[in-house]
Design a protein around this motif. Structure first.
Motif, mmCIF file in Angstrom:
data_model
loop_
_atom_site.group_PDB
_atom_site.id
_atom_site.type_symbol
_atom_site.label_atom_id
_atom_site.label_comp_id
_atom_site.label_asym_id
_atom_site.label_seq_id
_atom_site.Cartn_x
_atom_site.Cartn_y
_atom_site.Cartn_z
ATOM 1 N N UNK A 207 -24.650 -85.082 73.702
ATOM 2 C CA UNK A 207 -25.909 -84.403 73.212
ATOM 3 C C UNK A 207 -26.764 -85.837 73.829
ATOM 4 N N UNK A 208 -27.567 -85.174 73.752
ATOM 5 C CA UNK A 208 -28.958 -86.396 73.501
ATOM 6 C C UNK A 208 -28.839 -87.270 74.591
ATOM 7 N N UNK A 209 -27.498 -87.236 76.077
ATOM 8 C CA UNK A 209 -27.627 -87.190 77.210
ATOM 9 C C UNK A 209 -28.776 -87.629 78.002
ATOM 10 N N UNK A 210 -29.359 -86.953 77.616
ATOM 11 C CA UNK A 210 -31.394 -86.350 78.149
ATOM 12 C C UNK A 210 -31.935 -88.258 77.555
ATOM 13 N N UNK A 211 -31.801 -87.885 76.529
ATOM 14 C CA UNK A 211 -32.903 -88.728 75.942
ATOM 15 C C UNK A 211 -32.370 -90.113 75.822
#
Length: 300
Positions: A148-152
């Protein structure tokens, strides 16, 4: 005899090894020729102001982008989530606070004097705001995954290296802390512990690649800006020297002949240069075949 020749050849071999080692050390030296030139000419402070002005528009664009992103997410969540908003209240609170502070920072950054004085605190505040958009929902979520939230986080690392007014060392520290903090918190708060080591290693490799790419971009941009700055400075310096030499020539001319005769000479030279440029096919004539005489009356 053969043993003596081998002894004679040993110093040459050692000399070549030393030369190769010196060449490798020169190639691996971090300090480039441009940086040495900057240090010798004492241009670091002036160049810092120049790069800060270049980063002004990028940082302002980042703040506007963050404000638009948070506003769009708030409108989307409030419009399409028909259920109770209590479960997403922390996320909405973080988005609202980030939007307000981003707009306030945008107004402050638009004033160049404030940005020049408080560039680093503004950059750190923006970094914390972006991290808050990740960690506030993470703290109140029930089910979490390592991915989760790796792209952000990748986007935050990219913003740190490309759009924030930070130098190279500050960008490396901020990018590294961002990656390590997310790896640790996602590993501790994840709900699914299966294959967590492999997923964390993969996330770490992604963050490392993003930091290296951002560092390479920052280094190449810095080299290009240094060359541009030196070329601009040399151009301005040559113009100033040319104007100074022109003034010296005029002073020398005025010290030899009177001012009105010097003005006539300069006007005649300019007219002949213009005629020679217009009539390119004509034969060049001598520019100093005229006689400039001034008649004076009642001179004793």
């Amino acid at each position: 005899m053969f043993h003596d020749t081998r002894r004679r050849k040993r110093p040459k071999i050692r000399l070549t090894i030393r030369r190769k080692k010196d060449n490798i050390e020169q190639q691996l030296s971090v300090e480039s020729d441009t940086e040495k030139m900057f240090r010798n000419m004492d241009l670091d402070q002036l160049y810092a102001r120049y790069t800060l002005r270049l980063k002004h528009s990028l940082f302002l664009a980042l703040l506007v982008l963050v404000s638009l992103y948070c506003t769009i997410i708030i409108v989307f969540v409030v419009s399409y989530d028909t259920e109770d908003h209590l479960d997403i209240a922390p996320h909405l609170t973080a988005l609202s606070i980030t939007t307000g502070i981003s707009i306030l920072l945008s107004l402050c950054v638009s004033v160049e004097a404030l940005f020049r004085r408080f560039a680093l605190p503004m950059a750190v505040t923006t970094w914390f705001l972006l991290l808050a958009l990740v960690y506030v929902p993470m703290a109140f979520s029930v089910y979490r995954m390592v991915t989760d939230d790796v792209a952000f986080i990748m986007a935050i690392i990219l913003f740190i290296h490309t759009m924030m007014p930070l130098n190279r060392i500050q960008a490396i520290i901020a990018g590294t802390l961002t990656a390590i903090a997310h790896l640790v918190t996602s590993g501790l708060l994840t709900s699914n512990k299966t294959c967590i080591t492999t997923q964390l290693i993969a996330n770490g490799a992604i963050y490392l690649c993003m930091n290296l790419a951002g560092l390479y971009h920052k280094w190449m941009t810095d080299v290009a800006h240094r060359h541009t700055f030196l070329d601009t400075r040399n151009c301005i310096e040559s113009r100033i020297k040319l104007e100074y030499e022109k003034e010296q020539q005029e002073q020398l001319l005025l010290s030899v002949i009177p001012a009105y005769i010097a003005a006539e000479v300069k006007r005649a030279i300019m007219l002949k240069m213009h005629e020679s440029n217009v009539n390119l096919t004509s034969q060049p004539s001598s520019m100093f075949h005229d006689m400039y005489v001034q008649n004076h009356k009642n001179v004793r």
